[in-house]
Design a protein around this motif. Structure first.
Motif, PDB file in Angstrom:
ATOM      1  N   LEU A 213       0.827  -1.213   0.000  1.00  0.00           N
ATOM      2  CA  LEU A 213       0.000   0.000   0.000  1.00  0.00           C
ATOM      3  C   LEU A 213       0.860   1.262   0.000  1.00  0.00           C
ATOM      4  CD1 LEU A 213      -2.977  -0.720   2.442  1.00  0.00           C
ATOM      5  CD2 LEU A 213      -3.159   0.155   0.107  1.00  0.00           C
ATOM      6  N   ILE A 214       1.843   1.310   0.878  1.00  0.00           N
ATOM      7  CA  ILE A 214       2.694   2.499   0.992  1.00  0.00           C
ATOM      8  C   ILE A 214       3.481   2.715  -0.302  1.00  0.00           C
ATOM      9  CG2 ILE A 214       4.710   3.453   2.183  1.00  0.00           C
ATOM     10  CD1 ILE A 214       3.662   2.061   4.734  1.00  0.00           C
ATOM     11  N   LEU A 215       3.994   1.634  -0.867  1.00  0.00           N
ATOM     12  CA  LEU A 215       4.785   1.763  -2.092  1.00  0.00           C
ATOM     13  C   LEU A 215       3.926   2.194  -3.277  1.00  0.00           C
ATOM     14  CD1 LEU A 215       7.106  -1.362  -1.685  1.00  0.00           C
ATOM     15  CD2 LEU A 215       7.723   1.044  -1.391  1.00  0.00           C
ATOM     16  N   LEU A 216       2.694   1.704  -3.355  1.00  0.00           N
ATOM     17  CA  LEU A 216       1.800   2.124  -4.438  1.00  0.00           C
ATOM     18  C   LEU A 216       1.422   3.596  -4.299  1.00  0.00           C
ATOM     19  CD1 LEU A 216      -0.560  -0.985  -4.745  1.00  0.00           C
ATOM     20  CD2 LEU A 216       1.088  -0.187  -6.458  1.00  0.00           C
ATOM     21  N   ILE A 217       1.213   4.043  -3.072  1.00  0.00           N
ATOM     22  CA  ILE A 217       0.925   5.465  -2.853  1.00  0.00           C
ATOM     23  C   ILE A 217       2.138   6.300  -3.261  1.00  0.00           C
ATOM     24  CG2 ILE A 217       0.509   7.215  -1.079  1.00  0.00           C
ATOM     25  CD1 ILE A 217      -1.121   5.055   0.442  1.00  0.00           C
ATOM     26  N   GLY A 218       3.343   5.851  -2.865  1.00  0.00           N
ATOM     27  CA  GLY A 218       4.549   6.562  -3.270  1.00  0.00           C
ATOM     28  C   GLY A 218       4.726   6.582  -4.777  1.00  0.00           C
ATOM     29  N   LEU A 219       4.390   5.464  -5.432  1.00  0.00           N
ATOM     30  CA  LEU A 219       4.462   5.377  -6.892  1.00  0.00           C
ATOM     31  C   LEU A 219       3.543   6.403  -7.548  1.00  0.00           C
ATOM     32  CD1 LEU A 219       4.348   2.094  -8.977  1.00  0.00           C
ATOM     33  CD2 LEU A 219       2.718   3.910  -9.450  1.00  0.00           C
ATOM     34  N   SER A 220       2.304   6.504  -7.060  1.00  0.00           N
ATOM     35  CA  SER A 220       1.351   7.452  -7.657  1.00  0.00           C
ATOM     36  C   SER A 220       1.824   8.889  -7.476  1.00  0.00           C
ATOM     37  CB  SER A 220      -0.043   7.262  -7.047  1.00  0.00           C
ATOM     38  OG  SER A 220      -0.037   7.520  -5.658  1.00  0.00           O
ATOM     39  N   ILE A 221       2.365   9.204  -6.292  1.00  0.00           N
ATOM     40  CA  ILE A 221       2.900  10.558  -6.057  1.00  0.00           C
ATOM     41  C   ILE A 221       4.099  10.804  -6.960  1.00  0.00           C
ATOM     42  CG2 ILE A 221       4.017  12.049  -4.354  1.00  0.00           C
ATOM     43  CD1 ILE A 221       2.322  10.647  -2.204  1.00  0.00           C
ATOM     44  N   GLY A 222       4.935   9.773  -7.124  1.00  0.00           N
ATOM     45  CA  GLY A 222       6.109   9.900  -7.981  1.00  0.00           C
ATOM     46  C   GLY A 222       5.738  10.229  -9.415  1.00  0.00           C
TER      47      GLY A 222
ATOM     48  N   MET B 214       2.895  11.544 -10.459  1.00  0.00           N
ATOM     49  CA  MET B 214       2.310  12.885 -10.483  1.00  0.00           C
ATOM     50  C   MET B 214       3.406  13.942 -10.542  1.00  0.00           C
ATOM     51  SD  MET B 214      -0.793  12.691  -7.689  1.00  0.00           S
ATOM     52  CE  MET B 214      -2.083  11.450  -7.812  1.00  0.00           C
ATOM     53  N   THR B 215       4.496  13.694  -9.796  1.00  0.00           N
ATOM     54  CA  THR B 215       5.631  14.627  -9.812  1.00  0.00           C
ATOM     55  C   THR B 215       6.278  14.672 -11.196  1.00  0.00           C
ATOM     56  OG1 THR B 215       6.040  14.179  -7.466  1.00  0.00           O
ATOM     57  CG2 THR B 215       7.822  15.212  -8.720  1.00  0.00           C
ATOM     58  N   LEU B 216       6.494  13.503 -11.799  1.00  0.00           N
ATOM     59  CA  LEU B 216       7.100  13.463 -13.134  1.00  0.00           C
ATOM     60  C   LEU B 216       6.231  14.178 -14.169  1.00  0.00           C
ATOM     61  CD1 LEU B 216       8.645   9.873 -13.514  1.00  0.00           C
ATOM     62  CD2 LEU B 216       9.625  11.935 -12.527  1.00  0.00           C
ATOM     63  N   SER B 217       4.918  14.163 -13.966  1.00  0.00           N
ATOM     64  CA  SER B 217       4.026  14.820 -14.923  1.00  0.00           C
ATOM     65  C   SER B 217       4.189  16.336 -14.914  1.00  0.00           C
ATOM     66  CB  SER B 217       2.565  14.455 -14.618  1.00  0.00           C
ATOM     67  OG  SER B 217       2.111  15.119 -13.444  1.00  0.00           O
ATOM     68  N   GLN B 218       4.824  16.867 -13.864  1.00  0.00           N
ATOM     69  CA  GLN B 218       5.010  18.317 -13.758  1.00  0.00           C
ATOM     70  C   GLN B 218       6.367  18.784 -14.303  1.00  0.00           C
ATOM     71  OE1 GLN B 218       2.320  20.104 -12.669  1.00  0.00           O
ATOM     72  NE2 GLN B 218       1.427  18.027 -12.693  1.00  0.00           N
ATOM     73  N   ILE B 219       7.236  17.845 -14.664  1.00  0.00           N
ATOM     74  CA  ILE B 219       8.564  18.220 -15.159  1.00  0.00           C
ATOM     75  C   ILE B 219       8.459  18.911 -16.515  1.00  0.00           C
ATOM     76  CG2 ILE B 219      10.791  17.330 -15.978  1.00  0.00           C
ATOM     77  CD1 ILE B 219      10.592  15.114 -13.931  1.00  0.00           C
TER      78      ILE B 219
ATOM     79  N   CYS C 110      10.924   8.167  -7.916  1.00  0.00           N
ATOM     80  CA  CYS C 110       9.766   7.461  -8.475  1.00  0.00           C
ATOM     81  C   CYS C 110      10.146   6.024  -8.796  1.00  0.00           C
ATOM     82  CB  CYS C 110       9.265   8.186  -9.725  1.00  0.00           C
ATOM     83  SG  CYS C 110       7.851   7.394 -10.518  1.00  0.00           S
ATOM     84  N   SER C 111      11.328   5.855  -9.385  1.00  0.00           N
ATOM     85  CA  SER C 111      11.803   4.531  -9.753  1.00  0.00           C
ATOM     86  C   SER C 111      11.906   3.613  -8.535  1.00  0.00           C
ATOM     87  CB  SER C 111      13.167   4.647 -10.432  1.00  0.00           C
ATOM     88  OG  SER C 111      13.755   3.392 -10.621  1.00  0.00           O
ATOM     89  N   PHE C 112      12.340   4.160  -7.398  1.00  0.00           N
ATOM     90  CA  PHE C 112      12.452   3.330  -6.198  1.00  0.00           C
ATOM     91  C   PHE C 112      11.093   2.743  -5.823  1.00  0.00           C
ATOM     92  CE2 PHE C 112      11.787   2.830  -1.668  1.00  0.00           C
ATOM     93  CZ  PHE C 112      12.773   1.919  -1.352  1.00  0.00           C
ATOM     94  N   PHE C 113      10.059   3.570  -5.809  1.00  0.00           N
ATOM     95  CA  PHE C 113       8.731   3.082  -5.432  1.00  0.00           C
ATOM     96  C   PHE C 113       8.192   2.074  -6.451  1.00  0.00           C
ATOM     97  CE2 PHE C 113       8.827   7.001  -2.878  1.00  0.00           C
ATOM     98  CZ  PHE C 113       8.394   6.504  -1.662  1.00  0.00           C
ATOM     99  N   VAL C 114       8.483   2.303  -7.730  1.00  0.00           N
ATOM    100  CA  VAL C 114       8.026   1.383  -8.773  1.00  0.00           C
ATOM    101  C   VAL C 114       8.640   0.003  -8.572  1.00  0.00           C
ATOM    102  CG1 VAL C 114       8.143   0.866 -11.253  1.00  0.00           C
ATOM    103  CG2 VAL C 114       7.587   3.182 -10.490  1.00  0.00           C
TER     104      VAL C 114
ATOM    105  N   GLY D  56      -2.998   7.662 -12.045  1.00  0.00           N
ATOM    106  CA  GLY D  56      -4.407   7.352 -11.836  1.00  0.00           C
ATOM    107  C   GLY D  56      -4.641   5.855 -11.698  1.00  0.00           C
ATOM    108  N   ALA D  57      -3.968   5.058 -12.548  1.00  0.00           N
ATOM    109  CA  ALA D  57      -4.090   3.602 -12.452  1.00  0.00           C
ATOM    110  C   ALA D  57      -3.556   3.104 -11.110  1.00  0.00           C
ATOM    111  CB  ALA D  57      -3.324   2.940 -13.601  1.00  0.00           C
ATOM    112  N   ALA D  58      -2.499   3.748 -10.613  1.00  0.00           N
ATOM    113  CA  ALA D  58      -1.941   3.368  -9.311  1.00  0.00           C
ATOM    114  C   ALA D  58      -2.916   3.661  -8.182  1.00  0.00           C
ATOM    115  CB  ALA D  58      -0.616   4.086  -9.080  1.00  0.00           C
ATOM    116  N   ILE D  59      -3.610   4.776  -8.265  1.00  0.00           N
ATOM    117  CA  ILE D  59      -4.584   5.132  -7.225  1.00  0.00           C
ATOM    118  C   ILE D  59      -5.717   4.113  -7.191  1.00  0.00           C
ATOM    119  CG2 ILE D  59      -6.311   6.850  -6.550  1.00  0.00           C
ATOM    120  CD1 ILE D  59      -4.352   8.995  -7.597  1.00  0.00           C
ATOM    121  N   VAL D  60      -6.186   3.704  -8.362  1.00  0.00           N
ATOM    122  CA  VAL D  60      -7.221   2.659  -8.431  1.00  0.00           C
ATOM    123  C   VAL D  60      -6.714   1.378  -7.767  1.00  0.00           C
ATOM    124  CG1 VAL D  60      -8.522   1.162  -9.989  1.00  0.00           C
ATOM    125  CG2 VAL D  60      -8.315   3.601 -10.495  1.00  0.00           C
ATOM    126  N   THR D  61      -5.452   1.050  -8.010  1.00  0.00           N
ATOM    127  CA  THR D  61      -4.871  -0.161  -7.426  1.00  0.00           C
ATOM    128  C   THR D  61      -4.704  -0.033  -5.919  1.00  0.00           C
ATOM    129  OG1 THR D  61      -3.671  -0.498  -9.502  1.00  0.00           O
ATOM    130  CG2 THR D  61      -2.961  -1.782  -7.610  1.00  0.00           C
TER     131      THR D  61
END
Length: 492
Positions: free
Chosen positions: A366-375, A377-382, A398-402, A457-462
């Motif tokens: 759960l924690i890693l998937l939440i971190g992945l989704s935040i990661g 989202m961050t990349l989408s702002q670059i 982001c890669s670490f959480f993935v 978004g797919a990560a949040i659903v998961t």
């Protein structure tokens, strides 16, 4: 034994179960090295065979197409034949195919051979069962993480070494000799592996499924869910067919493309019939509670691997170009910076398994998937206004959480139902390829920023699915011995 001590492995040891782990991750490393040996040599292959950009794209697609059904088939075979025979056979056949690929002289020959060689990408599934047999529940997470993370590095090793090797051999034949050499390594190691490992520790039983051809389920609702979860595997292949068809790359004619759609539909119906045959007893009688397992566990892990490994495959494919276009970098510099995403596998995936062993598998995922989704989202702002080192740091985080998420997924797979670990790993692994096809298709329609948001978004659903439907493995699972007695295996 405490969780911390049970989870601690001496990675420098080459005895007992650590010997099996090292021999097996090397097998996985070689399988991925062979699977991706064309990518770093593609420019030379293109020039030698005179390929068009469209034909190059087709080869890249064909190389991953067969891996989806292959992981299902290999999962069945490893449960039936055992990891030792299955891995050795896979590496041997892949090595022979490499020799033929090295001699290809036309696009058609190369296309057929690369399609067939995609089967080696299923080697990952075999080691999941092998490691699960050799390590106890409190160590299996970190052990599977080491297996997956170090073995997965084979693709990066191919990218780093094969161009230099081809240059060393020299001339237009350099890439052929480099590719043939990878095949020779696979053949030699297939023999080494066969004579160096056993499927289980001495005195242990290798549990096999009662029935072959489809996964066994233990309730009517699980049978329905199983049928539903099979559908995306065929839809992903249909999507690949569409990309090769007359509406896109135009490699396949309309008639052939429609014919493939019909075959995929027929195969899905056939699979449903087979699922019913294997599990028909479930419709008429209740499965004893001690033998039950929840298929929803498999379904949630399917989705988790779709957003972890699936997104990794997709991002690795586009990240160099993203850096190049966003920051106006050279191809070499963009590739170097983007390679950090794959390099994290060496520590992140074992780290995910270690965290699962120590703090709980459901909570960690759960924690890693939440971190992945935040990661993501961050990349989408670059954009070009970002400080380049910050963009690289964001990518690495982001890669670490993935990749830690990938480790957390397979820390749980061997603990669902021991005798079907291969089939479960095959289905979960296949969903990783489904995710890659899905996300890369999305990327063909939108820009990189929206692409990253779609993954988030797919990560949040998961995350939601994991929170409500995934259970922490606990207690014991029952397996039937060959003499009919029942053995209880601790998964806590």
């Amino acid at each position: 034994m405490s969780n911390s001590s049970a989870s601690r492995l001496n990675i420098f040891s080459f005895s007992g179960n650590m010997r099996i782990l090292h021999l097996t991750w090397i097998a996985f490393f070689i399988s991925f090295f062979v699977w991706f040996n064309h990518a770093p040599l593609m420019a030379s292959i293109r020039d030698t065979l005179g390929l068009t950009p469209q034909e190059v794209k087709t080869l890249l697609i064909l190389n991953v197409a067969l891996t989806i059904p292959a992981r299902i088939i290999i999962g069945i075979l490893v449960d039936k034949l055992g990891p030792r025979i299955t891995y050795s056979s896979l590496l041997f056949l892949a090595g022979i195919l490499c020799a033929f690929v090295a001699q290809a002289s036309t696009f058609e020959e190369m296309a057929i051979l690369r399609f067939m060689l995609g089967f080696v990408g299923a080697g990952f599934v075999i080691g999941i069962r092998m490691v699960g047999e050799w390590f106890p529940a409190k160590q299996v997470g970190v052990a599977e993480g080491i297996y997956g993370g170090w073995g997965n590095f084979g693709s990066a090793a191919a990218a780093m070494s094969l161009p230099t090797l081809a240059l060393f051999f020299g001339g237009d034949e350099g890439w052929r000799l480099a590719m043939a050499l990878t095949g020779a390594v696979a053949v030699v190691y297939s023999v080494i592996y066969f004579f160096s490992v056993t499927d289980t520790p001495k005195g242990s039983t290798y549990f096999k499924p009662n029935k072959a051809g489809a996964m066994e389920v233990t309730s009517k609702s699980d049978m329905i869910l199983y049928c539903i979860m099979k559908l995306p595997l065929f839809l992903a292949l249909a999507l690949l067919n569409w990309k090769l068809g007359p509406d896109n790359l135009k490699i396949l004619s309309t008639d052939i493309s429609y014919g493939i759609y019909a075959i995929l539909a027929a195969l899905y119906v056939y699979q449903l019939i087979h699922i019913f045959k294997v599990n028909k007893d479930v419709l008429s009688e209740e499965v004893p509670e001690i033998h039950k397992y929840n298929f929803k566990q498999v379904a949630v892990l399917d989705l988790a691997y779709l957003v972890t490994f699936g997104s990794e495959l997709a991002v690795v494919s586009m990240l160099p170009m993203f850096f190049q276009d966003t920051f106006d970098l050279s191809i070499v510099m963009a590739g170097l910076l983007a390679s950090g995403f794959a390099f994290m596998n060496l520590v992140a995936r074992p780290g995910g398994g270690l965290l699962s062993d120590k703090f709980g598998r459901r909570k960690t995922l759960l924690i890693l998937l939440i971190g992945l989704s935040i990661g993501y989202m961050t990349l989408s702002q670059i954009d070009s206004d970002w400080f380049l080192p910050m963009a690289v740091i964001a990518t690495m985080c982001c890669s670490f959480f993935v990749q830690a998420g990938e480790g957390a997924v397979f820390a749980m797979v061997p603990l669902i139902k021991r005798r079907m670990t291969g089939q479960i790993a095959g289905m979960v692994g296949a969903y990783g390829n489904v995710g890659a096809v899905l996300f890369l298709t999305v990327l063909s329609f939108v820009d990189a920023h929206i692409f990253f948001m779609v993954i988030a978004g797919a990560a949040i659903v998961t995350v939601v699915a994991t929170y409500f439907w995934l259970d922490e493995p606990e207690g014991k699972i029952a397996e039937v011995m060959p003499d009919g007695t029942v053995q209880l295996i601790d998964v806590s």
